[in-house]
Design an enzyme around this catalytic site. Sequence first.
Site, short mmCIF file in Angstrom:
data_model
loop_
_atom_site.label_atom_id
_atom_site.label_comp_id
_atom_site.label_asym_id
_atom_site.label_seq_id
_atom_site.Cartn_x
_atom_site.Cartn_y
_atom_site.Cartn_z
N GLU A 116 51.82 70.34 22.88
CA GLU A 116 52.76 70.03 23.96
C GLU A 116 52.89 68.52 24.11
OE1 GLU A 116 51.17 71.23 27.84
OE2 GLU A 116 49.24 71.52 26.85
N LYS A 118 52.73 64.91 25.87
CA LYS A 118 51.83 64.30 26.85
C LYS A 118 52.69 63.52 27.85
CE LYS A 118 47.70 61.43 27.33
NZ LYS A 118 48.25 60.57 28.39
N ASP A 120 53.96 61.21 30.83
CA ASP A 120 53.51 59.93 31.35
C ASP A 120 53.76 59.91 32.86
OD1 ASP A 120 52.43 57.43 31.39
OD2 ASP A 120 54.19 56.41 30.62
N TYR A 228 50.29 72.22 33.04
CA TYR A 228 49.79 72.19 31.66
C TYR A 228 48.44 72.87 31.49
CZ TYR A 228 47.17 68.02 33.27
OH TYR A 228 46.36 67.13 33.96
N LYS A 317 48.30 59.67 20.55
CA LYS A 317 49.15 58.73 21.27
C LYS A 317 50.20 58.13 20.34
CE LYS A 317 48.41 57.71 25.01
NZ LYS A 317 47.44 56.84 25.67
N CYS A 409 47.77 27.76 45.44
CA CYS A 409 48.70 28.89 45.34
C CYS A 409 50.11 28.37 45.08
CB CYS A 409 48.66 29.70 46.63
SG CYS A 409 49.94 30.98 46.72
N CYS A 412 52.24 29.16 48.54
CA CYS A 412 52.00 28.54 49.85
C CYS A 412 51.16 27.27 49.79
CB CYS A 412 51.34 29.54 50.79
SG CYS A 412 49.62 29.93 50.39
N CYS A 427 44.83 33.84 46.08
CA CYS A 427 45.21 32.86 47.10
C CYS A 427 44.44 33.17 48.37
CB CYS A 427 46.72 32.95 47.35
SG CYS A 427 47.25 32.15 48.88
N CYS A 433 50.57 32.86 53.56
CA CYS A 433 51.24 32.95 52.26
C CYS A 433 52.43 33.90 52.33
CB CYS A 433 50.26 33.43 51.19
SG CYS A 433 50.98 33.46 49.53
#
Length: 701
Positions: A116, A118, A120, A228, A317, A409, A412, A427, A433
Amino acid sequence: MAAQEKRAAARAEELARTLTAHNHAYYVDDNPTVSDAEYDGLLRELQKIEAENPELVTPDSPTQRVGAPPSERFEAVDHATPMLSLGNSFDDDELAEFDRRARAAVDGKALAYCAEPKFDGTALNLRFERGVLRMATTRGDGVTGENITPNARTIRNLPLRLATDTPPDFIEIRGEVVLARSRFNELNTRLEKDGQKPFVNPRNAAAGSLRQLDSRITATRPLAFMAYGIGRVDGVELPGSLLDQLTQLADWGFAISAYVQRVDGLEGCTAYYAAMAERRAELDIEIDGCVFKVDDAATRSELGFVARAPRWAIARKFPAEETTTRLNSVEFQVGRTGALTPVAKLEPVFVGGVTVSNATLHNMDEIARKDIRIGDRVVVRRAGDVIPEVKEVAERGESATVIELPAACPVCGSHVERVEGEAVARCTGGLVCAAQRREALKHFASRRALDIEGLGDRQIEQFVDEELLESPADIFSLKAHREALVERDGYGEKSVTNLLASIEASKQTTLERFIFALGIREVGETMARDLARHFGTLDALRAEAQAYMQRLASAQEQEPDNAAARARIMTAEGLQAVPGVGSRVAACIADFFDEPRNVDVIAALVEAGVHWPTVDVDQSPQPLAGQTFVLTGSMESLTRDEAGARLEALGARVTSSVSKKTDYVVVGEGPGSKRDKAEKLGVTLLDEAAFVALLAEHGDA
């Protein structure tokens, strides 16, 4: 039962059956049998009957798919049988080795496999009792997941009752929650139109939608469930063939892949994989490989399991598509939690079906490990056809320059911290920020922080967009905009008056609530309470945070290359003298107070009138100090909050999850899975009588 009530019950049952059939035709068979208007009319009729006769509402009623009010958190629930992971293969040799090991269990004979796609998406475990859906949980760690039943009920193609008159007494049905590409594009279009951030990909959209605290939001997302497999089952004999089991699930009303089939031997697996790889691009549901499982039950039993994966199944995969291009520069993006993510700015290149000009570099540790530099030619891949990433250096650039973490950062200007031992840099300007602003304000106003009624997520989003709020201190200046607020859509004199009154009332708070409201990383409610009780005042906490930074600088100077020695110098002093505060938490607290912008916001809050009483610092030993309790179920003599408060007054820590470190689990009426987990771990259980006696024994009568 009166004649009128009998008629209502009969009509409700008839409508439920009819609507369930229409749902299956539309969402599973993709073959609608009525118009949308006719369906809506039937649903409204059922809703009206149930509103007038609440006793007729059943867990599997089609009306239960609209979502419920927000939940504060998800309950941890153990799966009846673990949700095992699958071993992966990435080439033909690894698949051939899997087939060889499997055939060894049957003296080398060729095996039939259930093949079957796979999907995602995100895994879901469904628990049916006597044919009715009772609970839905996430995969979690494979042993324990999160109870998201209200959200799962909103998935339109998921049966709330099995389509059979002889259901199992108990069964776990596993599958993947997915979002079709076409529906994903429609969802993103709608989100962007509403001014919301679109999702990156269908998998993230499915996972994020499924874990919404407000299931009414989940109900607006076009999710689908693809079954499944099966976990534990009681009261029915299932077919030994996995393909036949999937057919059984389809007969019970579940959607399964149209491409599932039985294949013979390694050759059949290889041919199936090649066919799905070729068909992949045209599918409306994203897949990232194929799954092959030994079809025969006896052979599966013979093969058994290794670690947390079955020996009789494997995922083959699809390879990530890769190409090379030049890394021109690196930008650092700041997420809503303050995490800085380095993003590669690339010479545009076509890979995985799209033109890619940006790719993730993950974090500074990955950059160092791969020795990636600006000016290099790098290998770019779309892992899982989703997220472009820089895999490795293909060729060193002539004038390549080292990538450096910014000290400030980029959003900010607050300083950037990187806690020792962590890969992620952050940060520290949580209160100022712009990248973190929305989440910081939502947290500050939330019920367990300053509890500002009427200032919810939607209002905060609007006020930030209109630049009325930039920091928590601005909340207390909203009264200056009263007239403008009254004129807003959805507002009025009364609602604005109530909001401003709630803001005014929130000025009187407690030290532990205020500390929690600041949103210091790693400081939750319990930690905020412990800090308040230990230091008594915010000034004392801030002074100790500053002292911690000085000791840390000294320790780094004394032991620049010895992390263990530095840790010994810092342990059990100041911040780390507070129970539960380790080096990581102490560093987060110190970094927060070391950022002048955060201190300025605190000063502005105090100037606006936010205040709290000084906490009496009790230095005497408490009888339950160092002991951890978990509460589950309801008690007659006191509420859970009251029980927690009494325990904390005696020095105990009250947590929400059971672990090996838990000392006691207090069990009331209707306990959840926490009691079962406590029994497995050997944690002491206390019923209500024993708990009250324990409190009395330690002076809390």
